[in-house]
Design an enzyme around this catalytic site. Sequence first.
Site, PDB file in Angstrom:
ATOM      1  N   GLY A 150       0.843   9.288   9.519  1.00 53.81           N
ATOM      2  CA  GLY A 150       0.763   9.185   8.054  1.00 53.81           C
ATOM      3  C   GLY A 150       1.382  10.397   7.376  1.00 53.81           C
ATOM      4  O   GLY A 150       2.580  10.654   7.500  1.00 53.81           O
ATOM      5  N   THR A 192       0.834  -1.221   0.000  1.00 55.16           N
ATOM      6  CA  THR A 192       0.000   0.000   0.000  1.00 55.16           C
ATOM      7  C   THR A 192       0.864   1.264   0.000  1.00 55.16           C
ATOM      8  O   THR A 192       0.724   2.130  -0.860  1.00 55.16           O
ATOM      9  CB  THR A 192      -0.928  -0.003   1.248  1.00 55.16           C
ATOM     10  OG1 THR A 192      -1.649  -1.229   1.266  1.00 55.16           O
ATOM     11  CG2 THR A 192      -1.903   1.156   1.218  1.00 55.16           C
ATOM     12  N   LYS A 221       3.820   4.768  18.200  1.00 56.42           N
ATOM     13  CA  LYS A 221       3.943   6.146  17.699  1.00 56.42           C
ATOM     14  C   LYS A 221       4.184   7.125  18.845  1.00 56.42           C
ATOM     15  O   LYS A 221       4.970   8.064  18.727  1.00 56.42           O
ATOM     16  CB  LYS A 221       2.679   6.519  16.912  1.00 56.42           C
ATOM     17  CG  LYS A 221       2.533   5.684  15.635  1.00 56.42           C
ATOM     18  CD  LYS A 221       1.140   5.799  15.053  1.00 56.42           C
ATOM     19  CE  LYS A 221       0.973   5.014  13.776  1.00 56.42           C
ATOM     20  NZ  LYS A 221      -0.429   4.853  13.373  1.00 56.42           N
ATOM     21  N   GLU A 237      -3.369  -2.528  10.683  1.00 55.84           N
ATOM     22  CA  GLU A 237      -2.099  -3.252  10.716  1.00 55.84           C
ATOM     23  C   GLU A 237      -2.328  -4.702  10.293  1.00 55.84           C
ATOM     24  O   GLU A 237      -3.461  -5.200  10.347  1.00 55.84           O
ATOM     25  CB  GLU A 237      -1.531  -3.239  12.144  1.00 55.84           C
ATOM     26  CG  GLU A 237      -1.174  -1.863  12.651  1.00 55.84           C
ATOM     27  CD  GLU A 237      -0.143  -1.176  11.783  1.00 55.84           C
ATOM     28  OE1 GLU A 237       0.960  -1.702  11.622  1.00 55.84           O
ATOM     29  OE2 GLU A 237      -0.441  -0.100  11.243  1.00 55.84           O
ATOM     30  N   GLU A 289       9.534  10.341   8.974  1.00 52.66           N
ATOM     31  CA  GLU A 289       8.317  11.168   9.025  1.00 52.66           C
ATOM     32  C   GLU A 289       7.043  10.329   8.910  1.00 52.66           C
ATOM     33  O   GLU A 289       6.027  10.612   9.546  1.00 52.66           O
ATOM     34  CB  GLU A 289       8.353  12.206   7.888  1.00 52.66           C
ATOM     35  CG  GLU A 289       7.218  13.181   7.895  1.00 52.66           C
ATOM     36  CD  GLU A 289       7.185  14.036   9.156  1.00 52.66           C
ATOM     37  OE1 GLU A 289       8.055  14.901   9.314  1.00 52.66           O
ATOM     38  OE2 GLU A 289       6.283  13.819   9.996  1.00 52.66           O
ATOM     39  N   VAL A 315       4.712   8.278  12.077  1.00 52.31           N
ATOM     40  CA  VAL A 315       3.655   8.787  12.963  1.00 52.31           C
ATOM     41  C   VAL A 315       2.726   9.708  12.176  1.00 52.31           C
ATOM     42  O   VAL A 315       3.185  10.634  11.496  1.00 52.31           O
ATOM     43  CB  VAL A 315       4.242   9.588  14.152  1.00 52.31           C
ATOM     44  CG1 VAL A 315       3.134  10.056  15.082  1.00 52.31           C
ATOM     45  CG2 VAL A 315       5.273   8.774  14.915  1.00 52.31           C
ATOM     46  N   GLY A 349      -7.536  -0.923   3.929  1.00 55.67           N
ATOM     47  CA  GLY A 349      -6.064  -0.920   3.976  1.00 55.67           C
ATOM     48  C   GLY A 349      -5.468  -0.035   5.059  1.00 55.67           C
ATOM     49  O   GLY A 349      -4.294   0.287   5.026  1.00 55.67           O
ATOM     50  N   GLY A 363      -2.996   5.100   4.948  1.00 52.77           N
ATOM     51  CA  GLY A 363      -3.355   5.037   3.525  1.00 52.77           C
ATOM     52  C   GLY A 363      -2.127   5.257   2.655  1.00 52.77           C
ATOM     53  O   GLY A 363      -1.144   5.883   3.079  1.00 52.77           O
TER      54      GLY A 363
HETATM   55  N1  HSE Z   1      -2.789   0.958  11.280  1.00 49.24           N
HETATM   56  C1  HSE Z   1      -2.348   2.313  11.308  1.00 49.24           C
HETATM   57  C2  HSE Z   1      -3.539   3.202  11.615  1.00 49.24           C
HETATM   58  C3  HSE Z   1      -1.731   2.679   9.995  1.00 49.24           C
HETATM   59  O1  HSE Z   1      -4.665   2.725  11.564  1.00 49.24           O
HETATM   60  O2  HSE Z   1      -3.350   4.353  11.937  1.00 49.24           O
HETATM   61  C4  HSE Z   1      -0.899   3.908  10.013  1.00 49.24           C
HETATM   62  O3  HSE Z   1       0.185   3.811  10.868  1.00 49.24           O
END
Ligand code: HSE
Length: 436
Positions: free
Chosen positions: A134, A13, A205, A190, A129, A132, A187, A302
Amino acid sequence: MKAIHAGLLGIGTVGGGTWDVLNRNAGEIRRRAGRAIRIARVADKDVKKARRLVDGKAQVTGSAWDVVRAPDIDIVIELIGGTGIARDLVLEAIANGKHVVTANKALLAKHGNRIFAAAQKKGVMVAFEASVGGGIPIIKALREGLAANRIEWIAGIINGTSNFILSEMRDKGVAFDVALADAQARGFAETDPTFDIEGIDAAHKLTILSALAFGIPMQFARVYTEGISKLTQQDIGYAEELGYRIKLLGITRRAAKGIELRVHPTLVPTRRLIANVEGVMNAILVKGDAVGPTLYYGAGAGGQPTASAVVADLVDVTRLITADPGHRVPHLAFQPDQLSATPVLPMGEVQTSYYLRLHVLDKPGVLARITRILADSRISIEAMVQKEPAAGEKRVDIVMLTHLAIEKNVNAALARIEKLPTVVGKVTRIRVEELL
Ligand code: HSE
């Protein structure tokens, strides 16, 4: 100037998003970085899929080891995830003098101290970066934008999946499992979704944010972690009636006796901006002594949003690749010999307010006994509501909000309250933060 050659480990992804963004915005990226950045090699266990995606524009291999050792690669982009093979590959890349860009929060939370020490020794950069929030540039903000401040606290919605689930449960009355399956299909989740719903991903995070904010080593093992899997529609509803919204927050705070490091469902006043962050969106509230509260908001998961952070790191590393290592921003924002040994505060010592829901027999004296126990433990009640029982029902819910109290005192009081014959089952306890 010669193009920078990156080697991509994992074209799933986020890897696929990185490939797209880097190609789509190649012109803009070149103008920013001062030279072209090209993914020259891609490793993925699904070689066929990788070949199809890169369409002859990069060399594809099934062995990530080939990429971390390839002499033509300047930067390794690690998007495999997990703490096993990813750790060995990152350390091998560093040993081979490669710079590393990673989105791997679990890896940094657990092995970051070792990885940064190895990178420091070798004079290479490890940029993270995307680990944490996204696409939110929160690492950049903490390491650079807020460098003047003594950070007081951070409170963040840093797991999109759990925020999505809570939003769906509240807005649409959707069951927990249905919302989780939806997040997985999109998607966000985890590989092991318990990491999302039990707060472990948020704890990874938070470990990173706390290290950057306070200049302390990564201390994942010390994070108090509680997820959302036990939350009920009932508590979500009662919280709303009281003017609060329940969010899974990662909180780290500089307290008098140490640093708080905790992930748990939290009642936040509905009027706060952060309480209105819904779905997969993330938001991180950082309070600095000079700047006051600042809020960073955006897509926390994402492919394309996370790729935005990965590519920003590629640009950063490219710009600094020829700089003297001593002139680069330190990995953990503070100079490596200036990290502080301030202890992490045990959860029992943390001071916060509480939402308590008790299921009790509707008889005279029941409430008096409960409030006496709370008073004995120096817990002061701020508000209390007794819910109307259903027709013919002899048991009622009592919902209380407390003033600030010390967690160990609350634990002791709840243990005593739960032993009362007039109290049915466990007391539900959810922490409350005003975030002022
Ligand atoms: N599984 C994580 C979330 C993905 O849902 O935030 C991004 O780190």
